[in-house]
Scaffold this motif. Structure first.
Motif, PDB file in Angstrom:
ATOM      1  N   GLN A  61       0.838  -1.199   0.000  1.00 35.41           N
ATOM      2  CA  GLN A  61       0.000   0.000   0.000  1.00 35.41           C
ATOM      3  C   GLN A  61       0.878   1.256   0.000  1.00 35.41           C
ATOM      4  O   GLN A  61       0.597   2.237  -0.706  1.00 35.41           O
ATOM      5  CB  GLN A  61      -0.909  -0.012   1.223  1.00 35.41           C
ATOM      6  N   GLY A  62       1.941   1.213   0.771  1.00 36.93           N
ATOM      7  CA  GLY A  62       2.858   2.344   0.824  1.00 36.93           C
ATOM      8  C   GLY A  62       3.538   2.605  -0.511  1.00 36.93           C
ATOM      9  O   GLY A  62       3.650   3.761  -0.949  1.00 36.93           O
ATOM     10  N   TYR A  63       4.007   1.543  -1.173  1.00 33.12           N
ATOM     11  CA  TYR A  63       4.640   1.707  -2.488  1.00 33.12           C
ATOM     12  C   TYR A  63       3.684   2.355  -3.481  1.00 33.12           C
ATOM     13  O   TYR A  63       4.047   3.266  -4.223  1.00 33.12           O
ATOM     14  CB  TYR A  63       5.085   0.347  -3.031  1.00 33.12           C
ATOM     15  N   PHE A  86       8.365  13.313  -1.450  1.00 36.09           N
ATOM     16  CA  PHE A  86       8.884  12.122  -0.772  1.00 36.09           C
ATOM     17  C   PHE A  86       8.889  12.354   0.743  1.00 36.09           C
ATOM     18  O   PHE A  86       8.420  11.519   1.527  1.00 36.09           O
ATOM     19  CB  PHE A  86      10.294  11.831  -1.292  1.00 36.09           C
ATOM     20  N   VAL A  87       9.413  13.515   1.147  1.00 35.62           N
ATOM     21  CA  VAL A  87       9.457  13.857   2.574  1.00 35.62           C
ATOM     22  C   VAL A  87       8.045  14.011   3.138  1.00 35.62           C
ATOM     23  O   VAL A  87       7.743  13.532   4.239  1.00 35.62           O
ATOM     24  CB  VAL A  87      10.278  15.147   2.793  1.00 35.62           C
ATOM     25  N   ALA A  88       7.177  14.676   2.378  1.00 37.41           N
ATOM     26  CA  ALA A  88       5.807  14.903   2.844  1.00 37.41           C
ATOM     27  C   ALA A  88       5.095  13.578   3.088  1.00 37.41           C
ATOM     28  O   ALA A  88       4.365  13.428   4.081  1.00 37.41           O
ATOM     29  CB  ALA A  88       5.037  15.734   1.823  1.00 37.41           C
ATOM     30  N   TYR A  89       5.294  12.616   2.193  1.00 38.29           N
ATOM     31  CA  TYR A  89       4.640  11.318   2.382  1.00 38.29           C
ATOM     32  C   TYR A  89       5.149  10.651   3.663  1.00 38.29           C
ATOM     33  O   TYR A  89       4.363  10.073   4.425  1.00 38.29           O
ATOM     34  CB  TYR A  89       4.880  10.403   1.184  1.00 38.29           C
ATOM     35  N   ALA A  90       6.447  10.724   3.894  1.00 42.24           N
ATOM     36  CA  ALA A  90       7.012  10.118   5.102  1.00 42.24           C
ATOM     37  C   ALA A  90       6.400  10.717   6.359  1.00 42.24           C
ATOM     38  O   ALA A  90       6.112   9.996   7.326  1.00 42.24           O
ATOM     39  CB  ALA A  90       8.531  10.308   5.112  1.00 42.24           C
ATOM     40  N   GLN A  98       7.967   3.566   6.914  1.00 36.79           N
ATOM     41  CA  GLN A  98       8.885   2.668   7.618  1.00 36.79           C
ATOM     42  C   GLN A  98       8.910   1.280   6.979  1.00 36.79           C
ATOM     43  O   GLN A  98       9.975   0.681   6.810  1.00 36.79           O
ATOM     44  CB  GLN A  98       8.485   2.560   9.091  1.00 36.79           C
ATOM     45  N   MET A  99       7.743   0.795   6.569  1.00 41.72           N
ATOM     46  CA  MET A  99       7.668  -0.548   6.026  1.00 41.72           C
ATOM     47  C   MET A  99       8.263  -0.657   4.620  1.00 41.72           C
ATOM     48  O   MET A  99       8.588  -1.758   4.164  1.00 41.72           O
ATOM     49  CB  MET A  99       6.213  -1.037   6.007  1.00 41.72           C
ATOM     50  N   LEU A 100       8.413   0.474   3.936  1.00 41.09           N
ATOM     51  CA  LEU A 100       9.024   0.430   2.603  1.00 41.09           C
ATOM     52  C   LEU A 100      10.467  -0.045   2.660  1.00 41.09           C
ATOM     53  O   LEU A 100      10.995  -0.549   1.665  1.00 41.09           O
ATOM     54  CB  LEU A 100       8.992   1.829   1.957  1.00 41.09           C
ATOM     55  N   PRO A 111       3.806 -11.144  -5.308  1.00 39.66           N
ATOM     56  CA  PRO A 111       3.666 -10.509  -6.640  1.00 39.66           C
ATOM     57  C   PRO A 111       3.187  -9.063  -6.575  1.00 39.66           C
ATOM     58  O   PRO A 111       3.699  -8.207  -7.313  1.00 39.66           O
ATOM     59  CB  PRO A 111       2.638 -11.399  -7.344  1.00 39.66           C
ATOM     60  N   ASP A 112       2.215  -8.778  -5.722  1.00 40.06           N
ATOM     61  CA  ASP A 112       1.709  -7.409  -5.628  1.00 40.06           C
ATOM     62  C   ASP A 112       2.777  -6.464  -5.096  1.00 40.06           C
ATOM     63  O   ASP A 112       2.930  -5.333  -5.586  1.00 40.06           O
ATOM     64  CB  ASP A 112       0.477  -7.355  -4.721  1.00 40.06           C
ATOM     65  N   LEU A 113       3.519  -6.912  -4.085  1.00 42.94           N
ATOM     66  CA  LEU A 113       4.579  -6.081  -3.539  1.00 42.94           C
ATOM     67  C   LEU A 113       5.671  -5.852  -4.576  1.00 42.94           C
ATOM     68  O   LEU A 113       6.157  -4.721  -4.742  1.00 42.94           O
ATOM     69  CB  LEU A 113       5.164  -6.717  -2.272  1.00 42.94           C
ATOM     70  N   ARG A 114       6.076  -6.894  -5.281  1.00 44.61           N
ATOM     71  CA  ARG A 114       7.130  -6.765  -6.287  1.00 44.61           C
ATOM     72  C   ARG A 114       6.725  -5.787  -7.382  1.00 44.61           C
ATOM     73  O   ARG A 114       7.535  -4.966  -7.831  1.00 44.61           O
ATOM     74  CB  ARG A 114       7.462  -8.130  -6.890  1.00 44.61           C
ATOM     75  N   ARG A 115       5.469  -5.876  -7.805  1.00 45.17           N
ATOM     76  CA  ARG A 115       4.986  -4.977  -8.855  1.00 45.17           C
ATOM     77  C   ARG A 115       4.978  -3.529  -8.369  1.00 45.17           C
ATOM     78  O   ARG A 115       5.438  -2.615  -9.061  1.00 45.17           O
ATOM     79  CB  ARG A 115       3.585  -5.396  -9.292  1.00 45.17           C
ATOM     80  N   ALA A 116       4.452  -3.320  -7.163  1.00 45.44           N
ATOM     81  CA  ALA A 116       4.363  -1.960  -6.623  1.00 45.44           C
ATOM     82  C   ALA A 116       5.750  -1.386  -6.362  1.00 45.44           C
ATOM     83  O   ALA A 116       6.007  -0.201  -6.620  1.00 45.44           O
ATOM     84  CB  ALA A 116       3.551  -1.972  -5.331  1.00 45.44           C
ATOM     85  N   ARG A 117       6.653  -2.214  -5.864  1.00 45.43           N
ATOM     86  CA  ARG A 117       8.013  -1.742  -5.599  1.00 45.43           C
ATOM     87  C   ARG A 117       8.730  -1.392  -6.895  1.00 45.43           C
ATOM     88  O   ARG A 117       9.467  -0.399  -6.974  1.00 45.43           O
ATOM     89  CB  ARG A 117       8.799  -2.826  -4.844  1.00 45.43           C
TER      90      ARG A 117
END
Length: 204
Positions: A61-63, A86-90, A98-100, A111-117
């Protein structure tokens, strides 16, 4: 927190983000999440399987969210705007941010994480490459940077040194801000400070 029919997955992720924000990812517990959402202790397992599944979904979700933010910022302005976004999102989504950067706690083969990343990597690398070209500031590039730029493609594995500096500064600023280590000047705010800090990279 009560959930409406069909919202259980989103409710669990929201509760997990709260736990990560308050105590860190190791505090995430499926039974505690179920209790907070108001469902049976087995309900989260139907959606996520286990704790790693929850954290993987949170990272995914974060990616996706961060990619969208950076795309919007890039459409409005230059790489400086992307860095500030980038900073604003953090600052707005500290648990997701943090989870990124915790591959040890997520299923990196999902698969979903790999695609989003991968999509985020393309966005970050593309913006950093344009910055590294030095076209806006007339910077001189080292020949090794040209080789790295060619090699990098969209993987983000081998960024040119200038691009790596830009990315590192944005990430470092966000991390310091989240830790409370930065003092904001009177009348300013963290995003204004981020913009002025990141602008140093584009100066002659």
């Amino acid at each position: 927190m009560a959930y409406h029919h069909g919202d259980l997955r989103a409710a669990i992720l929201q509760a997990a983000a709260g736990a990560v924000r308050r105590e860190g990812p190791h505090a995430v517990n499926l039974r505690a999440l179920a209790r907070e959402v108001g469902v049976s202790h087995t309900a989260p397992r139907h959606h996520f399987g286990d704790k790693r599944g929850v954290l993987t979904a949170l990272a995914t979700q974060g990616y996706v969210e961060l990619t969208g933010r950076l795309a919007a910022a890039g459409a409005r302005g230059d790489f400086l705007d992307v860095g500030v976004a980038f900073v604003a999102y953090a600052l707005e989504r500290p648990a997701h941010f943090q989870m990124l950067f915790r591959p040890d706690l997520v299923d990196t083969q999902d698969p979903d994480l790999r695609r989003a990343r991968s999509e985020l990597s393309v966005r970050l690398t593309g913006g950093a490459e344009r910055f590294a070209s030095g076209s806006a500031s007339g910077q001189q590039r080292h020949p090794a940077d040209d080789a790295a730029l060619t090699e990098a493609g969209t993987s983000g594995d081998h960024l040119p040194t200038t691009a790596l500096a830009a990315w590192s500064m944005a990430h470092g600023f966000a991390t310091l801000a989240l830790s409370g280590a930065l003092t904001v000047p009177p009348g300013g705010d963290l995003l204004d400070l981020a913009r002025r800090t990141l602008s140093h990279l584009s100066r002659d």
